[in-house]
Design a protein around this motif. Structure first.
Motif, PDB file in Angstrom:
ATOM      1  N   LEU A   9      12.285  29.489 -17.519  1.00  0.00           N
ATOM      2  CA  LEU A   9      12.707  28.557 -16.376  1.00  0.00           C
ATOM      3  C   LEU A   9      13.793  29.331 -15.214  1.00  0.00           C
ATOM      4  O   LEU A   9      13.410  29.129 -14.152  1.00  0.00           O
ATOM      5  CB  LEU A   9      13.201  27.473 -16.859  1.00  0.00           C
ATOM      6  CG  LEU A   9      11.968  26.353 -17.698  1.00  0.00           C
ATOM      7  CD1 LEU A   9      12.622  25.067 -18.162  1.00  0.00           C
ATOM      8  CD2 LEU A   9      10.890  26.261 -16.730  1.00  0.00           C
ATOM      9  N   LEU A  10      14.715  29.852 -15.956  1.00  0.00           N
ATOM     10  CA  LEU A  10      15.822  30.619 -15.209  1.00  0.00           C
ATOM     11  C   LEU A  10      15.113  31.759 -14.164  1.00  0.00           C
ATOM     12  O   LEU A  10      15.521  31.632 -13.030  1.00  0.00           O
ATOM     13  CB  LEU A  10      16.942  31.090 -16.067  1.00  0.00           C
ATOM     14  CG  LEU A  10      18.111  31.659 -15.055  1.00  0.00           C
ATOM     15  CD1 LEU A  10      18.757  30.403 -14.413  1.00  0.00           C
ATOM     16  CD2 LEU A  10      19.204  32.027 -15.992  1.00  0.00           C
ATOM     17  N   LEU A  11      14.233  32.424 -15.055  1.00  0.00           N
ATOM     18  CA  LEU A  11      13.690  33.302 -14.113  1.00  0.00           C
ATOM     19  C   LEU A  11      12.781  33.233 -13.035  1.00  0.00           C
ATOM     20  O   LEU A  11      12.786  33.213 -11.725  1.00  0.00           O
ATOM     21  CB  LEU A  11      12.859  34.131 -15.282  1.00  0.00           C
ATOM     22  CG  LEU A  11      12.096  35.545 -14.512  1.00  0.00           C
ATOM     23  CD1 LEU A  11      12.984  36.441 -13.928  1.00  0.00           C
ATOM     24  CD2 LEU A  11      11.068  35.984 -15.497  1.00  0.00           C
ATOM     25  N   ILE A  12      12.211  31.950 -13.429  1.00  0.00           N
ATOM     26  CA  ILE A  12      11.034  31.401 -12.296  1.00  0.00           C
ATOM     27  C   ILE A  12      11.833  30.533 -11.077  1.00  0.00           C
ATOM     28  O   ILE A  12      11.492  30.558  -9.959  1.00  0.00           O
ATOM     29  CB  ILE A  12      10.092  30.384 -12.823  1.00  0.00           C
ATOM     30  CG1 ILE A  12       9.034  31.053 -13.930  1.00  0.00           C
ATOM     31  CG2 ILE A  12       9.376  29.422 -11.736  1.00  0.00           C
ATOM     32  CD1 ILE A  12       8.369  30.090 -14.784  1.00  0.00           C
ATOM     33  N   ALA A  13      13.188  29.955 -11.454  1.00  0.00           N
ATOM     34  CA  ALA A  13      13.880  29.416 -10.456  1.00  0.00           C
ATOM     35  C   ALA A  13      14.499  30.321  -9.471  1.00  0.00           C
ATOM     36  O   ALA A  13      14.442  30.208  -8.418  1.00  0.00           O
ATOM     37  CB  ALA A  13      14.847  28.268 -11.333  1.00  0.00           C
ATOM     38  N   SER A  14      15.158  31.367 -10.412  1.00  0.00           N
ATOM     39  CA  SER A  14      15.714  32.284  -9.440  1.00  0.00           C
ATOM     40  C   SER A  14      14.731  33.135  -8.415  1.00  0.00           C
ATOM     41  O   SER A  14      14.981  33.255  -7.562  1.00  0.00           O
ATOM     42  CB  SER A  14      16.548  33.374 -10.219  1.00  0.00           C
ATOM     43  OG  SER A  14      15.583  33.799 -11.015  1.00  0.00           O
ATOM     44  N   CYS A  15      13.675  33.568  -9.020  1.00  0.00           N
ATOM     45  CA  CYS A  15      12.761  34.206  -8.186  1.00  0.00           C
ATOM     46  C   CYS A  15      12.209  33.410  -7.080  1.00  0.00           C
ATOM     47  O   CYS A  15      11.958  33.983  -5.981  1.00  0.00           O
ATOM     48  CB  CYS A  15      11.507  34.586  -8.982  1.00  0.00           C
ATOM     49  SG  CYS A  15      12.115  36.241 -10.055  1.00  0.00           S
ATOM     50  N   SER A  58       7.572  27.875   1.964  1.00  0.00           N
ATOM     51  CA  SER A  58       6.834  27.427   1.205  1.00  0.00           C
ATOM     52  C   SER A  58       5.972  28.812   0.702  1.00  0.00           C
ATOM     53  O   SER A  58       5.759  29.072  -0.518  1.00  0.00           O
ATOM     54  CB  SER A  58       5.724  26.657   1.665  1.00  0.00           C
ATOM     55  OG  SER A  58       5.101  27.134   2.590  1.00  0.00           O
ATOM     56  N   THR A  59       5.852  29.828   1.383  1.00  0.00           N
ATOM     57  CA  THR A  59       4.667  31.000   1.134  1.00  0.00           C
ATOM     58  C   THR A  59       5.827  31.759   0.045  1.00  0.00           C
ATOM     59  O   THR A  59       5.240  32.393  -0.951  1.00  0.00           O
ATOM     60  CB  THR A  59       4.474  31.791   2.188  1.00  0.00           C
ATOM     61  OG1 THR A  59       3.570  31.258   3.033  1.00  0.00           O
ATOM     62  CG2 THR A  59       3.767  33.103   1.633  1.00  0.00           C
ATOM     63  N   GLY A  60       6.949  31.944   0.486  1.00  0.00           N
ATOM     64  CA  GLY A  60       8.125  32.493  -0.421  1.00  0.00           C
ATOM     65  C   GLY A  60       8.103  32.000  -1.815  1.00  0.00           C
ATOM     66  O   GLY A  60       8.421  32.722  -2.724  1.00  0.00           O
ATOM     67  N   LEU A  61       8.400  30.431  -1.606  1.00  0.00           N
ATOM     68  CA  LEU A  61       8.281  29.823  -2.938  1.00  0.00           C
ATOM     69  C   LEU A  61       7.203  30.114  -3.942  1.00  0.00           C
ATOM     70  O   LEU A  61       7.422  30.328  -5.240  1.00  0.00           O
ATOM     71  CB  LEU A  61       8.244  28.399  -2.632  1.00  0.00           C
ATOM     72  CG  LEU A  61       8.352  27.668  -4.006  1.00  0.00           C
ATOM     73  CD1 LEU A  61       9.760  27.448  -4.748  1.00  0.00           C
ATOM     74  CD2 LEU A  61       8.077  25.979  -3.702  1.00  0.00           C
ATOM     75  N   VAL A  62       5.964  30.258  -3.515  1.00  0.00           N
ATOM     76  CA  VAL A  62       4.874  30.447  -4.233  1.00  0.00           C
ATOM     77  C   VAL A  62       4.851  31.959  -4.718  1.00  0.00           C
ATOM     78  O   VAL A  62       4.729  32.374  -5.826  1.00  0.00           O
ATOM     79  CB  VAL A  62       3.591  30.011  -3.475  1.00  0.00           C
ATOM     80  CG1 VAL A  62       2.318  30.562  -4.264  1.00  0.00           C
ATOM     81  CG2 VAL A  62       3.551  28.735  -3.193  1.00  0.00           C
ATOM     82  N   ALA A  63       5.171  33.006  -3.512  1.00  0.00           N
ATOM     83  CA  ALA A  63       5.240  34.376  -4.198  1.00  0.00           C
ATOM     84  C   ALA A  63       6.285  34.484  -5.309  1.00  0.00           C
ATOM     85  O   ALA A  63       5.963  35.234  -6.182  1.00  0.00           O
ATOM     86  CB  ALA A  63       5.532  35.056  -2.915  1.00  0.00           C
ATOM     87  N   GLY A  64       7.416  33.909  -5.030  1.00  0.00           N
ATOM     88  CA  GLY A  64       8.600  34.288  -6.078  1.00  0.00           C
ATOM     89  C   GLY A  64       8.115  33.520  -7.404  1.00  0.00           C
ATOM     90  O   GLY A  64       8.510  34.127  -8.459  1.00  0.00           O
ATOM     91  N   ALA A  65       7.705  32.446  -7.420  1.00  0.00           N
ATOM     92  CA  ALA A  65       7.159  31.836  -8.762  1.00  0.00           C
ATOM     93  C   ALA A  65       5.948  32.623  -9.330  1.00  0.00           C
ATOM     94  O   ALA A  65       6.073  32.976 -10.473  1.00  0.00           O
ATOM     95  CB  ALA A  65       6.643  30.383  -8.638  1.00  0.00           C
ATOM     96  N   GLY A  66       5.211  33.071  -8.513  1.00  0.00           N
ATOM     97  CA  GLY A  66       3.876  33.853  -9.021  1.00  0.00           C
ATOM     98  C   GLY A  66       4.697  35.284  -9.467  1.00  0.00           C
ATOM     99  O   GLY A  66       4.082  35.750 -10.382  1.00  0.00           O
ATOM    100  N   ALA A  67       5.494  35.969  -8.881  1.00  0.00           N
ATOM    101  CA  ALA A  67       6.135  37.080  -9.458  1.00  0.00           C
ATOM    102  C   ALA A  67       6.629  36.746 -10.811  1.00  0.00           C
ATOM    103  O   ALA A  67       6.673  37.826 -11.520  1.00  0.00           O
ATOM    104  CB  ALA A  67       7.048  37.787  -8.342  1.00  0.00           C
ATOM    105  N   ALA A  68       7.759  35.886 -11.037  1.00  0.00           N
ATOM    106  CA  ALA A  68       8.012  35.604 -12.198  1.00  0.00           C
ATOM    107  C   ALA A  68       7.336  35.366 -13.212  1.00  0.00           C
ATOM    108  O   ALA A  68       7.423  35.577 -14.400  1.00  0.00           O
ATOM    109  CB  ALA A  68       9.156  34.276 -11.817  1.00  0.00           C
ATOM    110  N   LEU A  69       6.039  34.565 -12.943  1.00  0.00           N
ATOM    111  CA  LEU A  69       5.062  34.194 -14.164  1.00  0.00           C
ATOM    112  C   LEU A  69       4.405  35.755 -14.522  1.00  0.00           C
ATOM    113  O   LEU A  69       4.092  35.971 -15.765  1.00  0.00           O
ATOM    114  CB  LEU A  69       4.200  33.208 -13.610  1.00  0.00           C
ATOM    115  CG  LEU A  69       4.941  31.888 -13.611  1.00  0.00           C
ATOM    116  CD1 LEU A  69       3.933  30.847 -12.998  1.00  0.00           C
ATOM    117  CD2 LEU A  69       5.245  31.330 -14.718  1.00  0.00           C
ATOM    118  N   GLY A  70       4.279  36.461 -13.657  1.00  0.00           N
ATOM    119  CA  GLY A  70       3.576  37.726 -13.747  1.00  0.00           C
ATOM    120  C   GLY A  70       4.700  38.708 -14.685  1.00  0.00           C
ATOM    121  O   GLY A  70       4.228  39.355 -15.418  1.00  0.00           O
TER     122      GLY A  70
END
Length: 79
Positions: A9-15, A58-70
């Motif tokens: 969760l910390l990784l997803i939030a920070s990314c 909003s695009t950055g939010l999705v990209a950051g969360a996607g990168a963290a999940l990846g």
């Protein structure tokens, strides 16, 4: 909540936060450059810079969360 879940969760939030900041900044800079160009297009004039910045965030939010999940998915499958 266990330690791995908290780290994920910390990784997803920070990314996601980083993505929001970078996406918003890039969109804001792009709209400012567009208005200062030698040839100003109709897209530059008709589009609201605030709306463009929010779209970038909003695009950055999705990209950051996607990168963290990846990254998390990749690390999980390497073990």
């Amino acid at each position: 909540m266990d330690r791995k879940t908290k780290r994920l969760l910390l990784l997803i939030a920070s990314c996601s936060l980083t993505g929001v900041i970078l996406g918003g900044t890039a969109s804001w800079a792009e709209s400012n450059l567009c208005l200062r160009a030698d040839r100003v297009t109709s897209d530059c004039v008709t589009q609201d810079p605030i709306q463009k910045t929010i779209e970038g965030m909003s695009t950055g939010l999705v990209a950051g969360a996607g990168a963290a999940l990846g990254v998390a998915w990749n690390l999980r499958h390497q073990d």
